[in-house]
Structures are given as structure tokens and as C-alpha cells.
Design a protein around this motif. Structure first.
Motif, PDB file in Angstrom:
ATOM      1  N   LEU A  88       0.864  -1.183   0.000  1.00 41.70           N
ATOM      2  CA  LEU A  88       0.000   0.000   0.000  1.00 41.70           C
ATOM      3  C   LEU A  88       0.899   1.230   0.000  1.00 41.70           C
ATOM      4  O   LEU A  88       1.754   1.387   0.874  1.00 41.70           O
ATOM      5  CB  LEU A  88      -0.864  -0.013   1.264  1.00 41.70           C
ATOM      6  CG  LEU A  88      -1.669   1.255   1.546  1.00 41.70           C
ATOM      7  CD1 LEU A  88      -2.686   1.501   0.456  1.00 41.70           C
ATOM      8  CD2 LEU A  88      -2.362   1.157   2.898  1.00 41.70           C
ATOM      9  N   VAL A  89       0.742   2.074  -1.013  1.00 43.57           N
ATOM     10  CA  VAL A  89       1.529   3.309  -1.097  1.00 43.57           C
ATOM     11  C   VAL A  89       0.622   4.481  -0.730  1.00 43.57           C
ATOM     12  O   VAL A  89      -0.447   4.646  -1.323  1.00 43.57           O
ATOM     13  CB  VAL A  89       2.091   3.519  -2.525  1.00 43.57           C
ATOM     14  CG1 VAL A  89       2.873   4.827  -2.604  1.00 43.57           C
ATOM     15  CG2 VAL A  89       2.973   2.340  -2.936  1.00 43.57           C
ATOM     16  N   VAL A  90       1.045   5.275   0.257  1.00 48.68           N
ATOM     17  CA  VAL A  90       0.290   6.467   0.628  1.00 48.68           C
ATOM     18  C   VAL A  90       0.950   7.660  -0.060  1.00 48.68           C
ATOM     19  O   VAL A  90       2.087   8.016   0.248  1.00 48.68           O
ATOM     20  CB  VAL A  90       0.279   6.667   2.156  1.00 48.68           C
ATOM     21  CG1 VAL A  90      -0.481   7.942   2.522  1.00 48.68           C
ATOM     22  CG2 VAL A  90      -0.348   5.454   2.844  1.00 48.68           C
ATOM     23  N   GLY A  91       0.250   8.251  -1.026  1.00 50.93           N
ATOM     24  CA  GLY A  91       0.781   9.419  -1.740  1.00 50.93           C
ATOM     25  C   GLY A  91       0.975   9.137  -3.214  1.00 50.93           C
ATOM     26  O   GLY A  91       1.720   8.239  -3.590  1.00 50.93           O
ATOM     27  N   GLY A  92       0.279   9.919  -4.049  1.00 51.98           N
ATOM     28  CA  GLY A  92       0.339   9.733  -5.501  1.00 51.98           C
ATOM     29  C   GLY A  92       1.104  10.836  -6.199  1.00 51.98           C
ATOM     30  O   GLY A  92       0.689  11.308  -7.262  1.00 51.98           O
ATOM     31  N   GLY A  93       2.238  11.259  -5.595  1.00 53.85           N
ATOM     32  CA  GLY A  93       3.159  12.139  -6.314  1.00 53.85           C
ATOM     33  C   GLY A  93       4.120  11.286  -7.119  1.00 53.85           C
ATOM     34  O   GLY A  93       3.957  10.053  -7.216  1.00 53.85           O
TER      35      GLY A  93
END
Length: 399
Positions: A11-16
Motif C-alpha cells: 500500500l503506497v500512501v501518496g500519488g506524487g
């Protein structure tokens, strides 16, 4: 807890650009790994990634052997290749770093040495040679760095999202994290959805320290937001490419520079001033809770004491267009106040330690079932492919 109970492996938090590059790197290194990305905005790259100068940095500024130096040099070449492969607007323009005062000459020469140590080809120029590259630029000496370029980083981030095959949920702000070392990580979004995964990666940029604390880890730093204010040049023909001053080594900002973007317009900036909110893109945006958090961090006061002269100059340039114009005219004397048209600002997520140290390198830390990216300012976009691989390596090791 069986596999079915997980919404994804990672799970990756942050879509930059760093979060999406991580998703892309995980899917390339371990095909079949299920990746979910949560981004609180309605689309990708809405903060640091989509609001910078769009420069592909050569790596000349960074301390030899640092992650920044290694990743920028490698990342610049890879970014050009990636953009070419996927038809993303980019150009290798080269750039000038120009000394306009005698006391800058030793620093300029030190940059030549640093460039060579980092394996970057650098050409030294006298005043007449400067004008061969940039007829309107004046200086005592300069260096030309051939590998610098420009790219559309928002388009790069969108392409990472597409080719990663990750499930990306927009409008999904993380408000609660429940981490159990033996069972994985569950996060709750503001909308009330719960997402479960084996490992979580925190790429939350301006909010990475808050996300680390939600996970139960002490990040040992705080994000102190600095707003970068830009102008657009009404007469873009005054500048052919990229023109930079000699940076002040005491401060991790590069000073007011001129950057011809891929759209042909010329950006002038950024000026770096304290932002009054994590996403404070103007003096009018003040979030008292966030401001109190910045002011309550001892490191903020250390910075203020150490760098108040530099900071005061930046604030003067922020509130006085005349002062900003004078800073630009040191490099390009033909620029007049009316040539500068206000453009959208960006905010840099600068990690600051308790003792006031401005973290200069990329900072990645690990906790049980979590990897936190705690400092990824410029040149993170340039270096996003190698940074993504480094994070992916750590994530896959913990899986």
C-alpha cells in the motif's frame, strides 16, 4: 489473516512522482505483486511534482557519494530515456551557472570540482563565452552543464501510474493507521474505507511526518514547508535555456533562476519563504494547527536564528516585486519589473531535525512493515526512477 483479507500486498500512501515511481518499480521488480496507491487529491502529482521548475537536474550540486548525487546523475539519464520511450515532452537543454560577484568565484570553482567528482562534464566560461550561450546574460564567469534538461513531470507521474498496473484510488486521504507486525497494516480513509496490505510505503510528501506518526513511528524530524514563488517572463526571448546563480552552500535552495519550460515559456524563481500551511500556496492560506506544529518544533527556531538574514531577503523579495526584479537583473540586466507576471507557487516539503539541521539528502527510514520517505525534495523528480527502485528493494525485502 489469509491472503484474501488483504486488498493488496503493498500500500503506497501518496500519488506524487515518488509514490507512483515506487508502484512502478515494485511491479517491474516483482510482477504479480498487488499494489494499491491512496492519494488524497482528485488526481496525481498535485503538489510538489506538479508545481516545480520541471528541471532534469544533472547532479552537479550534491555531495559526492550522497544518495542525491548518485540518484540524480543516474536518474537524469534514465528520465530522458523514459520520456523518449513514452513520448513525454522533454528536452536536454544544458544550463549555465553564473557568478556575478567576485566572492562567488571560489564557490563556482568548487562546483566545477564537485561536478567532475560526480562524473558530470562541465565547461568553464569567461564573460564573452557566456554570451555565446545566452546573449542577454551578464557575469564574471560561468559553467555550462550539458546534461541538464526539462520535462513534464506531471505527465511522467501519470505514465508511472498507467504502466505500474497499480490500483490507484484518488480522493482517499489516510486518517488512521493500524499496524500489527504479525498481520500487516490497515488504514482508514476520511471517507471511511479500510484498506489492508502486507506492507505500507509512506510517500506523503508534505504530510510524510504526520503519516509516520499515525503509523506509530517517531520520524525524528518535522516537515517545515517553504513556499517557492514564481513569475513568468513576459519576454521569453530574453533567455534561451536555463540560467542559475551560484547557490549559497549553507542553504538547500538554488536561488532565483530562469528556466525555459517545455511549453516555451520562461519561469523565474523560486523565491523561498516560510509557508503558513503545509499546502500554503499564498500568504493568504493560513492553517493555525499546522502553523502551530511548525512553530512548536525546536528546529524551526534554530533555522530562524541561523538563517534570519537569508530569510529576511527572501521575504523582502516576496512582498516587493522591485526587490525580486533586482535579483533577476543580476543575471539578466534587460529584465524589467513589467516583464514579470505572477505564476502559480509551489511548496517544498523540507525535513528539519530537532537541532535545526535542514536534512540535505534523501531520507528513507523503516519501521515494522513500513517504509517512510521522510525527505525527498529536489532533485526527487529527476531521480524518481532510482529512488523508486531503492524503496521497492526495501519493501520487497520486508515482504
Amino acid at each position: 489473516m489469509g491472503t484474501a483479507a488483504f486488498d493488496g500486498d503493498v500500500l503506497v500512501v501518496g500519488g506524487g512522482i515518488v509514490g507512483l515511481s515506487t508502484a512502478y518499480a515494485v511491479s517491474r521488480a516483482a510482477p504479480g505483486t498487488r499494489v494499491v496507491v491512496l492519494e488524497k487529491e482528485p488526481g496525481p502529482a498535485r503538489h510538489q511534482t506538479g508545481r516545480n521548475s520541471g528541471v532534469i537536474h544533472s547532479g552537479i550540486y550534491y555531495r559526492p557519494g550522497s544518495l542525491k548525487a548518485r540518484f540524480a546523475v543516474r536518474g537524469a539519464a534514465e528520465m530522458v530515456k523514459f520520456c523518449a520511450e513514452y513520448g513525454i515532452p522533454h528536452e536536454v537543454t544544458g544550463k549555465l551557472i553564473v557568478a556575478t560577484e567576485r566572492d562567488e568565484l571560489p564557490r563556482l570553482h568548487a562546483l566545477v570540482q564537485r561536478g567532475r567528482e560526480n562524473g558530470i562534464s562541465v565547461r568553464e566560461l569567461g564573460p564573452a563565452q557566456i554570451q555565446e550561450y545566452e546573449p542577454e546574460v551578464r557575469g564574471l564567469a560561468a559553467i555550462h552543464v550539458g546534461t541538464t534538461g526539462i520535462a513534464d513531470y506531471r505527465a511522467v507521474a501519470e505514465r508511472f501510474a498507467e504502466v505500474s498496473g497499480a490500483e490507484i484510488r484518488y480522493g482517499a486521504e489516510v486518517v488512521q493507521i493500524d499496524r500489527r507486525p504479525e498481520r500487516g497494516v490497515a488504514v482508514r480513509t476520511r471517507a471511511g474505507d479500510v484498506v489492508r496490505a502486507r506492507v505500507m510505503v509512506n510517500c506523503a510528501g508534505l504530510r510524510c511526518d504526520e503519516v509516520a506518526r499515525l503509523a506509530g513511528d517517531d520520524p525524528g524530524m518535522r516537515i517545515v514547508p517553504f513556499r517557492g514563488e514564481y513569475f513568468e517572463l513576459a519576454r521569453p526571448e530574453l533567455v534561451r535555456g536555463l540560467v542559475y546563480p551560484v547557490p549559497d552552500p549553507a542553504f538547500p535552495f538554488l536561488g532565483v533562476h530562469l528556466t525555459r519550460g517545455i511549453d516555451g515559456g520562461v519561469h523565474v524563481g523560486p523565491n523561498a519563504v516560510p509557508a503558513l500551511a503545509r499546502e500554503g500556496y499564498g500568504w493568504g492560506t493560513v492553517r493555525p494547527r499546522e502553523l502551530a506544529g511548525t512553530l512548536g518544533w525546536p528546529g524551526s527556531w534554530h533555522i530562524a536564528r541561523q538563517h534570519w538574514r537569508y530569510g529576511a531577503g527572501e521575504i523582502v523579495r516576496s512582498v516587493s516585486k522591485g526587490a525580486f526584479t533586482r535579483a533577476v537583473r543580476r543575471l539578466v540586466p534587460a529584465v524589467e519589473s513589467r516583464d514579470l507576471v505572477a505564476a502559480p507557487a509551489g511548496v517544498r516539503a523540507q525535513a528539519v531535525l530537532r537541532d535545526g539541521t535542514l536534512v540535505d539528502d534523501f531520507l528513507i527510514s523503516e519501521g515494522p512493515r513500513t517504509v517512510h520517505v521522510l525527505n525527498a525534495p529536489s532533485p526527487a523528480a529527476t531521480a524518481s526512477l532510482p529512488i523508486g527502485r531503492e524503496i521497492a528493494r526495501r519493501v520487497l525485502a520486508s515482504l
